[in-house]
Design an enzyme around this catalytic site. Structure first.
Site, PDB file in Angstrom:
ATOM      1  N   GLU A 196      -7.242 -36.438 -59.943  1.00 19.56           N
ATOM      2  CA  GLU A 196      -7.021 -36.814 -61.342  1.00 19.56           C
ATOM      3  C   GLU A 196      -5.757 -36.215 -61.954  1.00 19.56           C
ATOM      4  OE1 GLU A 196     -11.226 -37.673 -60.432  1.00 19.56           O
ATOM      5  OE2 GLU A 196      -9.892 -35.994 -60.020  1.00 19.56           O
TER       6      GLU A 196
ATOM      7  N   ASP B  38     -13.568 -34.940 -63.011  1.00 16.63           N
ATOM      8  CA  ASP B  38     -14.815 -35.106 -63.750  1.00 16.63           C
ATOM      9  C   ASP B  38     -15.896 -35.550 -62.776  1.00 16.63           C
ATOM     10  OD1 ASP B  38     -13.644 -37.662 -63.444  1.00 16.63           O
ATOM     11  OD2 ASP B  38     -14.643 -38.440 -65.220  1.00 16.63           O
TER      12      ASP B  38
END
Length: 352
Positions: free
Chosen positions: A141, A149
């Site tokens: 990410e 996440d």
């Protein structure tokens, strides 16, 4: 196009096995909201179904289980000014992650091929997590100015030493042996044996548990190189701040230190700082739900209040110029506590 070809999730039963197959092979089974809702519906229906003893989650095609969430769709929602759609997606995805982690029946996942981002949310919290010689797992990410996440911080926070900080910040991929060492997987099964294992899970009564059944097909992969790298990684990534990590990399004579430093300097400083804060916060938590809540605060902060997420997706997936303009542009320009705003953010709609 047949109904099976059109369906993005295939749900069926094979004797006592409930099988969920992600079916977007051209997109390496990237998750959209509809797919997440279908997975939740299938798992929910099987909770009280006495005919289903075990659940298997896998992906169609030979490229991977799941390349992650559909971040291009996320970009479209943010740029169109629809933050409520962002919230809907993440709340559904995190509910799915928690359901997998807490499921009362054993869930087996084949993390064969590419398993990244949202794919880790499917595979990383299952009871029996299987990798192959083709597996490439990652939480990449930070490469789009974002933060791990889907419960990824929970897994990263429990990796040996400071490998969680290293993999969370750099977005580096793991092979099957690495994933087992890091605690992202349990068993290594050659890809050519997956069909036989699936048949055994569905039809064989002995051994009695999916974990024991998998051991019949489990093989020892070539050893991970991570134990040898632990010394320099632990030293560098135990530093108190992102700036100090950079300083230690500059001073390190480890063979991979220079390449790691170059990687960090290309990535979004804010995303790196928020990720470092998130992994360390999750390390102190007692369960996956608090970790998901911490992630939800941060992703909603990015979605509503910081430009780097949109800019990162633009540079990587929309314009594809690979020239993101981060704000701030350098790690040296970060504030004293750059993760504070994301850590303290309170989304309008709570996660749970």
């Amino acid at each position: 196009m047949t109904d099976v070809e059109a369906a993005t999730v295939l749900v069926r039963t094979e004797n006592s096995l409930g099988r969920i197959t992600l079916n977007r092979p051209r997109a390496i089974n990237a998750l959209d909201l509809s797919m997440i809702e279908q997975v939740i519906a299938a798992l929910t229906a099987w909770v009280d179904d006495s005919d289903i003893q075990t659940v298997l989650i896998d992906g169609e095609g030979d490229r991977g289980l799941c390349a992650g969430g559909d971040v291009r769709a996320l970009y479209d929602e943010i740029t169109a000014g629809r933050p409520e759609q962002i919230s809907d997606f993440f709340r559904a995805e995190y509910a799915m992650n928690a359901l997998i982690a807490e499921y009362p029946k054993p869930i087996v996942v084949f993390a064969d091929g590419i398993t990244m981002g949202g794919g880790i949310g499917l595979a990383g919290h299952a009871a029996v997590r299987i990798v192959t010689e083709r597996s490439r797992l990652a939480m990449p990410e930070t490469r789009i100015g974002f933060t791990p996440d889907v419960g990824g911080t929970w897994l990263l926070g429990r990796a040996p030493g400071r490998l969680g900080e290293y993999f969370g910040l750099t977005g580096q991929s793991m092979n099957g042996a690495d994933a087992i060492y890091l605690g992202f997987a349990d068993h290594f099964v050659p890809s050519e044996n997956l069909d036989a294992l699936r048949e055994a899970l569905a039809y064989r009564a002995d051994p009695a548990t999916p974990n024991e059944m998998t051991l019949l097909f489990d093989e020892t992969p070539d050893p991970s190189t991570l134990p040898e790298a632990r010394a320099w990684i632990d030293d560098v990534f135990s530093a108190a701040s992102l700036g100090e990590i950079v300083q230690r990399l500059e001073e390190s004579d480890a063979p991979d230190a220079a390449a790691t430093l170059a990687t960090l300097r290309e990535l979004a400083p804010t995303g790196l700082a928020v990720t470092l804060d998130a992994v360390r916060e999750a390390r102190e938590m007692t369960g996956i739900r608090p970790a998901l809540e911490g992630e939800y605060r941060r992703v909603m902060w990015f979605g509503n209040h910081h430009p780097d997420l949109v800019e990162g997706i633009r540079a990587q997936l929309v314009d594809k110029d690979r020239q993101p303009k981060w704000q701030p542009a350098t790690i040296a320009e970060l504030s004293a506590d750059p993760g504070a705003d994301a850590r303290a953010y309170v989304p309008e709609v709570p996660l749970f």
